[in-house]
Design a protein around this motif. Structure first.
Motif: not given
Length: 383
Positions: A58-62, A91-99, A378-383, A335-339
């Motif tokens: 199985r392959i997944g992440g967010y 200033t803002f604290q910005k953080h982008t992550r690919f897992t 936080r915006f998170q797209r999980s798959f 939507v499903p998978g996007f919180t």
């Protein structure tokens, strides 16, 4: 020669030619049957058989994007210097992550053979010297990479002091009052009695300057858990081999209804030898497992599900050094998978003078606040 004889002769000639061509026809080999990817439903949804093997993969992440304002992630929020006059700005604290995550499973004569990996790629801004806040790639981390056969697990994991008993609340900043360090290499054994009782024994290496073992003697964690439909009761005990200290946590989870679930967790640890002034964490009596202030600490909270898409999450925490934290958020599945999650956090630092005394400041820049408030989207797209 009449017309009838001519027609018969022509027909005979055509038959002869056709027979000759049939004898010379090329035989085309049958194509090999295509091997399609097959679904594997033994270990849950999302698995498929690796072609030619009995291994399920199985392959997944967010993909995640955080926007923080105020005092979130550091003691005094994100600070930077004005590019024109050098003055200090917030200033803002910005953080982008690919897992990226992978799971494998295969049945063997010795039990189920499993693996799990998780790798994180980050881009963020953070405080640096003289408030020169820059956005940049902030590191790649291997968070999990373990092999498990039956109940035996080896590899890179998070400490059983946290994973077995469970993380704190369903909030983004659940470590305002920390409840244990995480990263470590492990040799673990899990036992599941099948009637709700389970247990773990974990030999751990620790991590970092303070936490990594300083001899052949490992850190040791043991835990037991009882799980039923109403919830669970669990407990863990850890031995820090570096400082010969002991820490433990007990936890109760209760499902009050289909919509409401609550938890309470209490920690206690010794700190007689955690007094090395050369290390900032030790100077405040904190080790690899008892990372909170003083001997005891607590964490409590819950989740209320308004509907299938929306939930409210709350956590309160505190320790003997009068450090307190409150975190609350609303999470909405667009939507499903996007919180999308909106959270507000409050910190109160009890032993304020110790935290801000010279070189002893830990992980905080411009630590000039005893109380701090911040928020995160936080915006998170999980798959």
């Amino acid at each position: 020669m009449n017309i009838k004889s001519l027609l018969l002769g022509s027909a005979a000639a055509l038959v002869a030619v056709s027979g000759a061509r049939a004898a010379d026809a090329v035989t085309v080999a049958e194509p090999e049957p295509a091997e399609y990817v097959k679904i594997c439903d033994v270990y849950g949804s999302g698995y498929f058989y690796i072609p030619g093997t009995e291994t399920c993969l199985r392959i997944g992440g967010y993909v995640r994007y955080d926007i923080g304002v105020g005092d979130v992630g550091s003691f005094d929020g994100a600070k930077t210097a004005d590019h024109q006059d050098g003055s200090e700005n917030s200033t803002f604290q910005k953080h982008t992550r690919f897992t990226l995550k992978t799971w494998t499973g295969q049945e063997t004569e010795l039990g189920t053979l499993k693996t799990y990996t998780e790798t994180r790629f980050n881009f963020a801004n953070r405080n640096a010297a003289v408030y020169y806040n820059t956005a940049r790639n902030s590191g790649v981390s291997l968070n999990f990479a373990w092999i498990q056969l039956g109940g035996l697990r080896v590899g890179k994991d998070e400490s059983a002091f946290n994973t077995f008993i469970g993380y704190a609340g369903n909030v983004i900043n659940d470590t305002i009052v920390p409840y244990g360090d995480f990263d470590t290499n492990v040799v673990q054994y899990y036992f599941d009695a099948g009637n709700g009782f389970s247990a773990v024994v974990s030999l751990e290496e620790g991590e970092g300057v303070v936490g990594t073992i300083d001899s052949y003697v490992p850190h040791v964690v043991g835990g037991v858990k009882y799980t039923q439909g109403w919830g669970a009761i669990s407990g863990v005990v850890a031995y820090d081999s570096n400082y010969e200290e002991v820490a433990g946590k007990v936890r109760v989870d209760v499902n009050l209804s289909n919509e409401l679930s609550v938890f309470g967790m209490f920690g206690y640890g010794t700190d007689n030898n955690l007094d090395d002034p050369t290390n900032a964490i030790d100077a405040h009596d904190r080790g690899f497992y008892k990372i909170w202030g003083g001997n005891w600490a607590f964490w409590a909270g819950g989740t209320y599900k308004f509907n299938e898409k929306t939930s409210f999450n709350l956590q309160v925490s505190g320790d003997q050094d009068k450090n307190y934290g409150v975190a609350a958020n609303v999470a909405y599945d667009l939507v499903p998978g996007f919180t999308v999650t909106a959270e507000v956090d409050y910190d109160h630092f009890g032993k304020f003078d110790e935290w801000v005394s010279g070189a002893d400041v830990v992980n905080f820049t411009n630590a000039d606040k005893k109380n701090s408030v911040g928020g995160m989207l936080r915006f998170q797209r999980s798959f």
